[in-house]
Design an enzyme around this catalytic site. Structure first.
Site, PDB file in Angstrom:
ATOM      1  N   ASP A 259       0.822  -1.192   0.303  1.00 25.54           N
ATOM      2  CA  ASP A 259      -0.198   0.086   0.126  1.00 25.54           C
ATOM      3  C   ASP A 259       0.769   1.263   0.000  1.00 25.54           C
ATOM      4  O   ASP A 259       2.049   1.110   0.267  1.00 25.54           O
ATOM      5  CB  ASP A 259      -0.833  -0.003   1.159  1.00 25.54           C
ATOM      6  CG  ASP A 259      -2.015   1.076   1.198  1.00 25.54           C
ATOM      7  OD1 ASP A 259      -2.439   1.424   0.261  1.00 25.54           O
ATOM      8  OD2 ASP A 259      -2.286   1.497   2.438  1.00 25.54           O
TER       9      ASP A 259
ATOM     10  N   ASP B 118      -0.233   4.941   1.083  1.00 26.42           N
ATOM     11  CA  ASP B 118      -0.649   5.769   2.084  1.00 26.42           C
ATOM     12  C   ASP B 118      -0.477   5.027   3.258  1.00 26.42           C
ATOM     13  O   ASP B 118      -1.038   4.067   3.622  1.00 26.42           O
ATOM     14  CB  ASP B 118      -2.009   6.598   1.944  1.00 26.42           C
ATOM     15  CG  ASP B 118      -1.824   7.296   0.935  1.00 26.42           C
ATOM     16  OD1 ASP B 118      -1.046   8.481   0.771  1.00 26.42           O
ATOM     17  OD2 ASP B 118      -2.690   7.504  -0.195  1.00 26.42           O
TER      18      ASP B 118
ATOM     19  N   ASP C  93      -1.301  -0.801   5.932  1.00 29.92           N
ATOM     20  CA  ASP C  93      -1.516  -0.213   7.425  1.00 29.92           C
ATOM     21  C   ASP C  93      -2.997  -0.055   7.662  1.00 29.92           C
ATOM     22  O   ASP C  93      -3.329   0.122   9.028  1.00 29.92           O
ATOM     23  CB  ASP C  93      -1.096   1.185   7.252  1.00 29.92           C
ATOM     24  CG  ASP C  93      -1.980   2.130   6.533  1.00 29.92           C
ATOM     25  OD1 ASP C  93      -2.303   1.706   5.338  1.00 29.92           O
ATOM     26  OD2 ASP C  93      -2.491   3.136   7.073  1.00 29.92           O
TER      27      ASP C  93
END
Length: 264
Positions: free
Chosen positions: A13, A15, A209
């Site tokens: 990922d 961000d 995250d």
């Protein structure tokens, strides 16, 4: 438990893993460099459909992260791939930005508000009441409802913003029609991404995250999963879910040495 196979490709990922509010997370540059030096297939993924892969390449370069355009996979590209497989050269009424409209143009879709095959909802910072009303009426008239991703909120310097999933819920409430979400945690996004780089899930890893999108998508696609604690999910949050990542680390910096370099 069966022994896991060696990791031969990586998906991560963007961000919360590589960058945070426009700033690279320490270790992200070393991780990307290590991936490129290894020669392994890899992808940087994002559920955000606002930007094209070229836009994201330029933004990451300004932060010192050299990610080739071909190694960026967005929910807009996954949505376009899905529609091209389902109904080639179809028509769509689109609410979104250049990342989504460009992806649909590139597969030969015609964007129209006259009897479209699909209503496609993506991310934008300027959701229009007029556009949402049009989308609702077209869906009620028979257009199929597609959404790039289910994220209910997105980050900003001022705090959370309503995102695609929240707006999709509004449309669903008005029409009684739920959308098909192409982005994470739908394993479709992972599998189309893996296919794009010629990788296999059983020898691939997903870094994220968020438990509800990144880890879940990697898990359902049959990949090893790594949760970093530099984004939205904390250790306390993780324990609220009925599934777990393969490994939890503090940040992307802890994963650099896991990327095998070729032997000379």
């Amino acid at each position: 438990m069966a022994e896991r196979k060696a990791i031969k490709s990586w998906l991560t990922d963007m961000d919360g893993v590589l960058i945070h509010e426009g700033t690279p997370i320490p270790g992200a540059d070393a991780f990307i460099k290590r991936l490129r030096d290894s020669g392994m297939p890899f992808l940087v993924l994002t559920n955000n459909s606002i930007y094209t892969a070229r836009d994201l390449h330029a933004r990451l370069m300004r932060m010192g992260l050299d990610v080739p355009v071909a190694n960026i996979w967005t929910s807009a590209l996954a949505t376009a791939q899905f529609l091209d497989d389902q109904r080639p050269r179809g028509t769509a009424y689109v609410i979104g930005e250049a990342g989504l409209t460009t992806a649909l143009h590139d597969i030969g879709y015609v964007l129209t508000d006259h009897d479209p095959d699909y209503v496609v909802l993506g991310e934008t910072r300027t959701y229009s009441f007029e556009a949402l009303t049009k989308a609702i009426r077209l869906i009620n008239a028979g257009a199929r409802f597609i959404c790039t991703n289910p994220d209910e909120t997105g980050p900003s310097a001022e705090g959370p913003l309503p995102a695609t999933g929240s707006v999709a819920a509004l449309i669903t409430k008005a029409t009684g029609k739920a959308p098909y979400f192409a982005g994470k945690p739908n394993p479709l996004m992972m599998r189309t991404g893996l296919n794009a780089i010629g990788a296999h899930s059983e020898t691939s890893a997903m870094i994220g995250d968020r438990m509800d999108t990144d880890v879940l998508a990697g898990l359902e696609a049959g990949m090893q999963t790594f949760l970093v604690l530099t984004g939205l999910t904390t250790i306390v949050d993780m324990d609220r879910y009925p599934f777990r990542p393969s490994t939890v680390v503090d940040s992307i910096a802890d994963l650099v040495d896991l990327v095998d370099l070729p032997t000379s």
